[in-house]
Design a protein around this motif. Structure first.
Motif, PDB file in Angstrom:
ATOM      1  N   ASN A  88       0.874  -1.397  -0.013  1.00 56.09           N
ATOM      2  CA  ASN A  88      -0.109  -0.041   0.082  1.00 56.09           C
ATOM      3  C   ASN A  88       0.802   1.142  -0.050  1.00 56.09           C
ATOM      4  OD1 ASN A  88      -2.492  -1.253  -0.108  1.00 56.09           O
ATOM      5  ND2 ASN A  88      -2.905  -1.229   1.904  1.00 56.09           N
ATOM      6  N   THR A 534      -4.816  -0.384  -4.638  1.00 58.34           N
ATOM      7  CA  THR A 534      -4.506  -0.300  -3.029  1.00 58.34           C
ATOM      8  C   THR A 534      -5.892  -0.494  -2.580  1.00 58.34           C
ATOM      9  OG1 THR A 534      -2.704   1.096  -3.319  1.00 58.34           O
ATOM     10  CG2 THR A 534      -3.941   1.354  -1.204  1.00 58.34           C
ATOM     11  N   SER A 538      -7.037  -3.716  -0.021  1.00 60.02           N
ATOM     12  CA  SER A 538      -7.428  -3.247   1.369  1.00 60.02           C
ATOM     13  C   SER A 538      -8.834  -3.930   1.605  1.00 60.02           C
ATOM     14  CB  SER A 538      -7.565  -1.969   1.531  1.00 60.02           C
ATOM     15  OG  SER A 538      -6.349  -1.163   1.462  1.00 60.02           O
ATOM     16  N   SER A 542      -9.720  -7.062   4.121  1.00 59.18           N
ATOM     17  CA  SER A 542     -10.463  -6.948   5.455  1.00 59.18           C
ATOM     18  C   SER A 542     -11.545  -7.690   5.449  1.00 59.18           C
ATOM     19  CB  SER A 542     -10.954  -5.486   5.519  1.00 59.18           C
ATOM     20  OG  SER A 542     -11.662  -5.220   4.214  1.00 59.18           O
TER      21      SER A 542
END
Length: 605
Positions: A88, A534, A538, A542
């Motif tokens: 990231n 990115t 993410s 998650s």
């Protein structure tokens, strides 16, 4: 609107008044002499100036590409970050400097000019590289090494502090500012040194661009081999320090060439022109366009310094509401026939430039998803290489960051093959001057990006199974890193067709004064791809890893399911290709007409 007003508008806003005889225009001869002097200067100093400019950018590219190539390994090994955080940071940094290219281009066009922008940006890049080199040289600026037991197993790793991370991010920020100023200005500044209005000058520009591309490839190969090897196997401080020392030497060399450069004064930016068209069209939104008011032909404008623009956009039928910005109403013209307020009345060519930009935007957006695959090369493909057998012979182990050399070799081999063999063969079949159209070339690049993701998923599936079955202590699979060659070969084809296709599209479709915006769009496309990557990383990190299932992007890729992530990228690529196909079917290429150099010019040619 009355026909008389239309004629008045066209005559006043789009025509170049015919040149007066020399005895009636005493200032014309000095202007011509000044132009001839500039032409002589360009012919004399063009190639003398290029080494200064190209050398400066090449060394800065070495620093920038060196970070992109191996910086994830540096963050994981030296700063003890997990691979998601490291990926990231690298993606965000790449996106930032790509976004800053628009700022750099605007600053150069409006205020500073290209030379001063490059000079100041080079100093910012140097400060950034010094800061990053210090983080590798001074132990206090990075976390201490991990503690190992007798079997060299990791026992404890201390995370980085806020001060250490802040120092690192400060260096990256300075380097991003520098790259954002150099990238959009270096090539146009080099082209400025040649006189593009002559055959000799155009040949020189074409030759320079070949050298420019060749130097970029050589720099990337040096990064992938020598620089990465020094960083990986000798010293990070030395690996960062060498480009820094080279950079500190080429900047004075670049400044020393200032006396032989041809400097083009900043004349403003097209963004203001875009805003004027939008404001004028909104102000006149209540007006109606009639079919008999459509003017057929190509208009010839004169730039602010009196030079002819070499290519003009033909009038289109799309976005007709924007053409209301060019309608003349009461009080739009002064008594001498000039435009009274540029925020209420714009030229047809201003409108056509905005339309051109709006037509390309959907194609540009599709590139953001396609080039997301290239973002994986410096992140998760490197993670794959770290867990594979990288030995070449009994004594040499390839650095994981050098894995990109496979796609570079593919690119170097395929470029002459495409130009010398494939393109002429396609030209005979399609009767197209380039063999295939620009959008067809881009579409092929998109297909190769899908193939990359599919093959990468299949290879990762086999690599993970091999790593789990052999159960070694370090988790390295007994599988050669050269199994990554097929997917990296497809990445090289993505660059050859997709990336170069986008460059070709922007340079062919945009008029001369919008070429800097076209260069910025390329970097914005890369920025969009990295930020999108990115975001997806993410979200996947998650969402997955719940209810006892492994996280797809687990820090230990043997425990994760990186193959599922690649298949997800492939699915997005398929949807993106369908979207691109829809946009490409409705796209009409913008035709350009070359202006004839003449002292006397009518409205229409």
């Amino acid at each position: 609107m009355a026909g008389g007003k239309s004629s008045s508008f066209l005559s006043s806003c789009f025509s170049k008044r015919k040149s007066m005889p020399s005895h009636e225009s005493p200032s014309s001869e000095p202007l011509l002499q000044q132009k001839d002097a500039i032409t002589v200067q360009r012919r004399k100093n063009g190639w003398k100036a290029v080494p200064y400019i190209l050398g400066n950018e090449s060394i800065i590219k070495m620093a920038t590409y060196g970070l992109q190539t191996n910086f994830m390994v540096y963050l994981v090994r030296e700063y003890h970050m997990d691979q998601v955080s490291a990926a990231n940071i690298l993606n965000i940094w790449t996106g930032v400097y790509c976004l800053l290219t628009v700022v750099g281009a605007s600053v150069a066009d409006i205020y500073l000019g290209k030379f001063l922008t490059i000079a100041l940006a080079s100093l910012a890049s140097l400060l950034g590289m010094v800061t990053i080199t210090m983080s590798a040289f001074v132990p206090q600026l990075r976390p201490p090494p991990c503690i190992l037991d007798g079997q060299k197993h990791l026992v404890q790793c201390v995370s980085n502090t806020k001060t250490q991370l802040g120092c690192l991010l400060a260096g990256l920020s300075l380097l991003a500012i520098g790259t954002g100023g150099i990238a959009p200005c270096s090539t146009p500044f080099s082209v400025d040194q040649f006189d593009s209005t002559t055959v000799e000058g155009r040949k020189s520009v074409h030759c320079f661009l070949n050298w420019y591309y060749a130097s970029s490839t050589v720099i990337m190969l040096i990064n992938q081999t020598l620089v990465v090897y020094i960083q990986d196997s000798v010293s990070w401080a030395l690996g960062f320090g060498i480009p820094t020392l080279l950079m500190s030497s080429v900047i004075p060399l670049f400044l020393a060439g200032s006396k032989i450069y041809h400097h083009v004064k900043p004349e403003g930016t097209t963004f203001i022109s875009f805003a004027q068209v939008l404001v004028a069209a909104y102000t006149k939104r209540h007006l109606k366009l009639h079919n008999d008011e459509r003017v057929c032909g190509v208009f010839l404008d004169v730039s602010s310094d009196g030079n002819l623009v070499l290519s003009k956009h033909s009038l289109t039928t799309k976005f007709s509401s924007l053409k209301k910005a060019a309608l003349v109403v009461d009080d739009d013209l002064k008594d001498d026939g000039s435009c009274a307020n540029p925020w209420r009345l714009c030229s047809i060519q201003q409108v056509e430039e905005v339309i051109c930009f709006m037509k390309i935007l959907p194609i540009w957006a599709s590139g953001c998803i396609c080039f997301m695959t290239s973002s994986q090369e410096g992140t998760f493909v490197v993670s794959q290489a770290l867990k594979m057998d990288r030995h070449i012979g009994p004594n040499f182990e390839m650095p994981a960051g050098s894995i990109k050399v496979m796609s570079l070799i593919t690119l170097c081999l395929c470029i002459p093959l495409y130009n010398r063999v494939l393109q002429p063969a396609l030209r005979k079949i399609t009767n197209h001057e380039n063999g295939i159209t620009t959008l067809q070339r881009i579409g092929l690049g998109y297909l190769f990006s899908i193939l990359f993701a599919v093959v990468a998923g299949l290879v990762e599936q086999q690599r993970r199974a091999s790593a789990l079955s052999q159960a070694s202590a370090d988790g390295v699979a007994p599988m050669s890193v050269f199994w990554l060659f097929p997917q990296l070969m497809f990445l090289g084809m993505v660059e050859l067709f997709g990336f170069v296709g986008h460059i070709e599209l922007y340079n062919k479709e945009f008029p001369e004064k919008m070429r800097s915006i076209g260069n910025s769009l390329i970097y914005l496309c890369i920025a969009g791809a990295t930020y999108l990557s990115t975001l997806i990383v993410s979200i996947v990190y998650s969402v997955t890893g719940k209810h006892g299932e492994p996280n797809w992007l687990d820090n230990d890729i043997n425990a994760g399911r990186l193959d599922y992530f690649f298949i997800l990228i492939a699915a997005l690529g398929v949807l993106n290709f369908a979207y691109f196909w829809y946009c490409a079917r409705g796209y009409t290429y913008t035709s350009s007409v070359k202006a004839v150099e003449s002292k006397e010019t009518d409205i229409l040619v």
